[in-house]
Enzyme design. Structure first.
Site, PDB file in Angstrom:
ATOM      1  N   ASP A  77       0.838  -1.306  -0.414  1.00 29.02           N
ATOM      2  CA  ASP A  77      -0.006   0.413   0.034  1.00 29.02           C
ATOM      3  C   ASP A  77       0.742   1.242  -0.012  1.00 29.02           C
ATOM      4  OD1 ASP A  77      -2.847   0.846  -0.058  1.00 29.02           O
ATOM      5  OD2 ASP A  77      -2.340   1.266   1.771  1.00 29.02           O
ATOM      6  N   GLN A 104      -4.293  -1.862  -7.561  1.00 31.93           N
ATOM      7  CA  GLN A 104      -4.955  -0.645  -6.800  1.00 31.93           C
ATOM      8  C   GLN A 104      -5.053   0.441  -7.376  1.00 31.93           C
ATOM      9  OE1 GLN A 104      -3.373   3.035  -4.087  1.00 31.93           O
ATOM     10  NE2 GLN A 104      -4.151   0.849  -2.687  1.00 31.93           N
ATOM     11  N   SER A 132      -7.190   5.313  -0.749  1.00 31.85           N
ATOM     12  CA  SER A 132      -7.576   3.636  -1.732  1.00 31.85           C
ATOM     13  C   SER A 132      -9.233   3.580  -1.363  1.00 31.85           C
ATOM     14  CB  SER A 132      -6.215   2.689  -0.428  1.00 31.85           C
ATOM     15  OG  SER A 132      -5.383   2.873  -0.421  1.00 31.85           O
TER      16      SER A 132
END
Length: 306
Positions: free
Chosen positions: A223, A296, A247
């Site tokens: 991440d 993502q 996100s």
């Protein structure tokens, strides 16, 4: 002891403390047959770091699967921002246990100020044992070796004079994962450039850990930087005034074993941004092997004062 050796000893002690904090974060408490509790830590601010929720959710699901079945894929959605001052409750639903594949749905909740449960994250993950079979991968991209690069902490010294005083303390905090950007960007005055970047990363002094913990830690580390890849073509960064970023979802596929004690290459790119969202892709490589891929979508809304 010389000043250099003393500093090295202090750095080593700090690294061990950071590793212990990471492992503590991934150690969940079981409160019922299907529910596990994870404690939060301030990794990026008052809101829970998305990588923490990914790692904890994967650990919660792994607790309910046979040990010889590591995760091979997951897809999660971030539904609300969580707060670091409250624990997270992970409820695991057994969707299927077959001879080859096992599937779990994980729902993460936090209680709000009036003790009402709020769903902050949901994920479906699939698990399978390693087995022999058809095997193919692309060639690992060529980048400078990590030994030739500065890590984030060393690079911060270049920009600290440009950081507003109110942000300096947080900016200078040492990250729990050692990261070496291959082509560092100026976070204060970013310039538009092709949306492609790469870093080397590792968790020093991690020691021997289970496949499940290694996978959860890689999910945690995945991440970092990924959503910011979509910023690059627009010449913005997390420090750009008026930028709202978060996100939205996160998926991972684990292809081959790896070891976070040693350097992994994280190669990232973005192929489109539209409707205040950017789609970002990443590949993890180690010793010439493609070990994991990730994707993502991130919110990237720029509000400009008129």
């Amino acid at each position: 002891m010389s000043d250099n050796l003393a500093q090295q000893a202090t750095d080593t002690a700090n690294e061990l403390t950071l590793v212990e904090q990471l492992l503590k974060t991934l150690t969940l408490t079981q409160s019922s047959d299907d529910t596990f509790i994870g404690q939060s830590h301030d990794y990026v601010g008052a809101r829970i770091f998305g990588g923490q929720v990914l790692g904890q959710a994967l650990m919660a699901a792994s607790y309910t699967v046979e040990e010889n079945k590591p995760c091979h894929s997951l897809h999660g959605y971030f539904l609300r921002g969580g707060g670091v001052c409250r624990p997270v409750y992970y409820q695991v639903e057994n969707m299927r246990d077959g001879r080859s594949l096992s599937a779990r749905r994980v729902t993460a909740r936090q209680f709000d100020d009036v003790d009402q449960p709020q769903i902050i994250f949901t994920m479906i993950a699939s698990f399978a044992a390693y087995e022999d079979g058809l095997d193919y991968q692309e060639t690992m991209p060529v980048y400078p070796n990590p030994e030739t690069l500065l890590n984030e902490q060393q690079l911060k010294d270049r920009f600290v004079g440009k950081i507003p005083p109110a942000l300096k303390e947080r900016y200078l905090r040492k990250r729990h994962v050692e990261i070496k950007p291959i082509a560092p960007r100026d976070p204060i005055h970013p310039k538009p450039m092709p949306p492609k970047q790469a870093t080397w990363l590792r968790i020093g002094e991690l020691g021997k850990q289970s496949v499940q913990v290694q996978q959860a830690l890689l999910a945690f580390a995945s991440d970092f930087y990924l959503v910011g890849t979509g910023f690059m073509s627009h010449g913005v960064s997390y420090m750009t005034k008026g930028l709202q970023a978060a996100s939205i979802d996160h998926s991972m596929h684990f292809h081959r074993p790896f070891d976070l004690n040693d350097w992994l290459l994280y190669d990232m790119w973005s192929d489109t941004t539209s409707s205040a969202k950017g789609l970002n892709h990443g590949q993890f490589w180690q010793d010439g092997r493609l070990v994991a891929t990730t994707q993502q979508e991130g919110l990237m809304r720029l509000r400009i004062d008129k």
